[in-house]
Design an enzyme around this catalytic site. Structure first.
Site, PDB file in Angstrom:
ATOM      1  N   GLU A  85       0.828  -1.206   0.000  1.00  0.00           N
ATOM      2  CA  GLU A  85       0.000   0.000   0.000  1.00  0.00           C
ATOM      3  C   GLU A  85       0.869   1.266   0.000  1.00  0.00           C
ATOM      4  OE1 GLU A  85      -3.281   2.709   0.404  1.00  0.00           O
ATOM      5  OE2 GLU A  85      -2.968   0.719  -0.479  1.00  0.00           O
TER       6      GLU A  85
ATOM      7  N   HIS B  64       2.510   1.835  -3.339  1.00  0.00           N
ATOM      8  CA  HIS B  64       1.531   2.352  -4.306  1.00  0.00           C
ATOM      9  C   HIS B  64       1.306   3.845  -4.098  1.00  0.00           C
ATOM     10  CE1 HIS B  64      -1.839   2.616  -6.970  1.00  0.00           C
ATOM     11  NE2 HIS B  64      -2.712   2.825  -5.998  1.00  0.00           N
TER      12      HIS B  64
ATOM     13  N   HIS C 250     -12.979   2.911  -9.289  1.00  0.00           N
ATOM     14  CA  HIS C 250     -11.643   3.474  -9.142  1.00  0.00           C
ATOM     15  C   HIS C 250     -10.733   3.106 -10.316  1.00  0.00           C
ATOM     16  CE1 HIS C 250      -7.949   4.207  -6.327  1.00  0.00           C
ATOM     17  NE2 HIS C 250      -8.209   5.226  -7.105  1.00  0.00           N
TER      18      HIS C 250
ATOM     19  N   HIS D   8     -19.568 -10.539 -15.984  1.00  0.00           N
ATOM     20  CA  HIS D   8     -18.325  -9.993 -16.547  1.00  0.00           C
ATOM     21  C   HIS D   8     -17.852 -10.814 -17.732  1.00  0.00           C
ATOM     22  CE1 HIS D   8     -14.382  -8.306 -16.995  1.00  0.00           C
ATOM     23  NE2 HIS D   8     -13.801  -9.447 -16.687  1.00  0.00           N
TER      24      HIS D   8
ATOM     25  N   HIS E  85      -3.380  -9.338 -16.916  1.00  0.00           N
ATOM     26  CA  HIS E  85      -4.759  -9.111 -17.357  1.00  0.00           C
ATOM     27  C   HIS E  85      -5.105  -7.622 -17.249  1.00  0.00           C
ATOM     28  CE1 HIS E  85      -8.732 -10.586 -18.343  1.00  0.00           C
ATOM     29  NE2 HIS E  85      -9.265  -9.988 -17.286  1.00  0.00           N
TER      30      HIS E  85
END
Length: 315
Positions: free
Chosen positions: A58, A61, A123, A216, A278
């Site tokens: 975290e 990032h 997001h 999806h 991906h």
């Protein structure tokens, strides 16, 4: 100055990809609470004392996002100042900064107050739009030396409209993919392409997470088929235009890889490397179709100018 802008734009574009991958990594490793409820500091400290794996993910990032954010803002300001005469530069500069700030605020709100899975899923899409803005700005900067004549590429109105619709639909597919991650529905279906290949139509047995996963897959499958048919038509109609010919071949190759890695996520039981690949591929695909949208808006502008010129001559 152009040389400086080129270097800065490459740094910003690569940096935006790292932010996208970093955000995906945070989600996939469940590191969103790695710094507790503190933002922008971690555990309320500039240098945390209790180090954990989730905290490192975290915090890394956040640091990358901060550094890249500075590069993006600097790129936007310098591009606006020195290349503001180019039609799309000011718009893309404003877009890149706006969506960069928006994604940062959403990330901060998620840490400090928490958000629903449906809100958090947006997001990644917002980050994708920010990346596309920086990517297109980079292409415009590099176009200056290449002297690309945008007027030589005429795109038919019906194709321009389809580009716009495909872009919007891609954002919707990306949202469903992000929702799969945030609802932890990645592995709720053990088979592919159906949730359970042995009983593919047992819809009455689906859980909420399985409906999200299969929703999806259906959306992604339709995106693949749409891109396939559109690529065939683009090759047929614009065979002599290298940008369209090779660009759509590249776009179709990317969406094919996207489908393949999506299946491999199931077969490898959510391998982290495959999952990040991906996310990277769909980011590149969105960047490609955003470029075609840019060319479509240019083509529409030149078509309108020609129509106005013809009208004036007949008056």
């Amino acid at each position: 100055m152009i040389k400086t802008l080129k270097s800065l734009s490459l740094i910003a574009t690569i940096g935006m990809l790292l932010i996208l991958l970093g955000g995906a990594l945070v989600t996939k490793t469940d590191s969103g609470d790695g710094c507790g409820k503190s933002w922008p500091l971690c555990e309320g400290q500039f240098i945390p004392t209790n180090i954990s794996f989730e905290l490192v993910i975290e915090l890394s990032h956040r640091m990358v996002s901060g550094i890249v954010g500075i590069a993006v803002v600097l790129l936007a300001v310098l591009s606006w100042k020195h290349l503001g005469n180019i039609r799309e530069v000011k718009f893309l500069s404003a877009m890149s900064v706006f969506f960069l700030i928006l994604q940062a605020l959403i990330g901060a709100a998620a840490v400090m107050w928490g958000q629903s899975d449906f809100a958090l899923a947006a997001h990644f899409g917002i980050s994708l739009v920010s990346f596309a803005s920086v990517f297109l700005l980079t292409l415009l900067i590099f176009e200056i030396d290449k002297k690309f004549d945008a007027r030589s590429l005429f795109i038919k109105k019906k194709h321009r409209i389809e580009f716009y619709l495909l872009t919007v639909y891609t954002i919707c597919v990306v949202y469903t993919g992000a929702l799969v991650r945030h609802t932890e529905a990645n592995l709720v279906c053990g088979s592919w392409p159906f949730c359970t290949n042995a009983s593919p139509f047992a819809f009455n047995l689906y859980s909420t997470e399985q409906w999200i996963q299969m929703g999806h897959r259906l959306a992604a499958g339709l995106l693949f088929l749409w891109t396939l048919t559109l690529t065939i038509r683009m090759i047929r109609h614009y065979r002599d235009k290298k940008v369209m010919f090779w660009g759509w071949i590249a776009a179709f190759s990317l969406i094919s890889l996207q489908v393949f890695t999506g299946a491999m996520i199931i077969f490898t039981v959510l391998n982290l490397g495959i999952a990040l690949l991906h996310a990277l591929i769909i980011s590149c695909f969105f960047g490609m179709i955003s470029y075609f949208v840019l060319q479509a808006t240019r083509s529409a502008k030149y078509e309108k100018e020609q129509a106005n010129t013809s009208t004036k001559k007949t008056m």
